[in-house]
Design an enzyme around this catalytic site. Structure first.
Site, PDB file in Angstrom:
ATOM      1  CG  HIS A   1       1.249  27.171  17.320  1.00 63.27           C
ATOM      2  ND1 HIS A   1       2.294  28.067  17.894  1.00 63.27           N
ATOM      3  CD2 HIS A   1       0.479  26.842  18.505  1.00 63.27           C
ATOM      4  CE1 HIS A   1       1.790  28.369  19.136  1.00 63.27           C
ATOM      5  NE2 HIS A   1       0.923  27.657  19.585  1.00 63.27           N
TER       6      HIS A   1
ATOM      7  CD  GLU B   1      -3.062  24.915  19.296  1.00 63.96           C
ATOM      8  OE1 GLU B   1      -1.998  24.626  18.896  1.00 63.96           O
ATOM      9  OE2 GLU B   1      -3.152  24.915  20.651  1.00 63.96           O
TER      10      GLU B   1
END
Length: 305
Positions: free
Chosen positions: A226, A223
């Protein structure tokens, strides 16, 4: 044989109806009454732990489609082209200040030592890229509503808790459902919605958690990728620009487990199953490519530096 088959079918239908009835009752209860989630058809989902153990892994929210990617890439390259060489060079040594936002209820109040381990996981994974993570704080918030449904209350939770600027990573831990391990915002989102900037992960995906195969801390690694501007390795499938990184082979769909030799596209290279931006088990994910490392620094320069 036909009678036996009919009897079996009727028994199955009765069992299904019996199972369905209490599930509807659960669905009508307040969202914070249970850590289980509810599907759109009214049935209560199985606990996230059981679903993830079974290999179910849904694409996290905030993932852009083709039109959004095209717009994001145009804006990125326009911004990058307007930067001086000195600014881009400075971004090659990015330091991220991490604010662990521990949201908990009857569970989820994870000890400090676990976050120390998560920080080590991030620093080890990103060491080749030159991105460094330093601890800013570990902040604890007792709120069962946010803990049990961080998707529904994302805006409320983040507007209340988020601190710092574009270079501050607010990493929230809570109890996620629907096979969801986490989600993140992209660097290009920051200017329009700075308070929503950050990463949310399942608290049991932290190092030593109970989500088998996803409990070594690499949900956080994925994550944060991202948050630093990387798409999934399977972005766009086998056609087009894919993840906008030249040295990650094209991949038609997410990998599950650790399928060595998997090759879903006719273009050169087998699927990048060991890449942190795929969906393999934590134990399978071990690398970013040089192209991804460069993209992270360019995104940092364009949006966060």
């Amino acid at each position: 044989m036909k009678r036996a088959g009919i009897a079996t079918a009727v028994t199955g239908l009765l069992a299904a109806f019996t199972a369905y009835a209490p599930a509807v009752a659960v669905a009508s209860a307040p969202a914070v009454a249970s850590a289980s989630s509810t599907r759109c058809d009214g049935r209560a989902d199985a606990p996230a732990q059981a679903r993830v153990k079974a290999g179910s892994h849904v694409t996290e929210r905030n993932q852009p489609g083709a039109a959004k990617v095209a717009a994001m890439e145009k804006d990125f390259h326009d911004r990058l082209g307007g930067l001086s060489a000195a600014t881009r060079a400075k971004a090659a040594a990015a330091t991220v200040r991490v604010h662990f936002q521990v949201v908990y209820g009857s569970a989820g109040n994870v000890p400090d030592a676990t976050f120390t381990k998560q920080l080590e996981v991030l620093n080890n994974a990103y060491a080749p890229s030159g991105v460094t993570f330093t601890l800013a704080e570990i902040k604890r918030t007792n709120n069962a509503t946010w803990f049990n449904d961080p998707q529904r209350y994302e805006s409320q939770m983040k507007n209340s808790l988020r601190v710092g600027g574009a270079q501050d990573l607010n990493l929230y831990t809570a109890n996620l459902g629907n096979s969801l391990l986490g989600w993140a915002t992209f660097p290009s989102d920051y200017k329009a919605k700075p308070k929503l900037d950050g990463v949310v992960i399942h608290y049991q995906s932290l190092p030593g958690g109970t989500l088998t195969n996803y409990n070594e801390g690499d949900t956080g690694t994925h994550e944060v990728g991202h948050w630093l501007g990387l798409y999934h390795t399977f972005q766009g499938g086998c056609s087009g620009a894919g993840d906008s990184v030249a040295d990650t082979p094209a991949e038609q769909s997410p990998a599950n487990g650790c399928p060595t030799g998997r090759d879903t596209c006719s273009s050169p290279g087998v699927d990048p199953i060991h890449n942190y931006m795929d969906y393999g088990y934590d134990s399978c994910m071990t690398e970013f490519t040089p192209g991804q490392n460069q993209r992270m620094h360019d995104q940092w320069a364009a949006y966060r530096a």
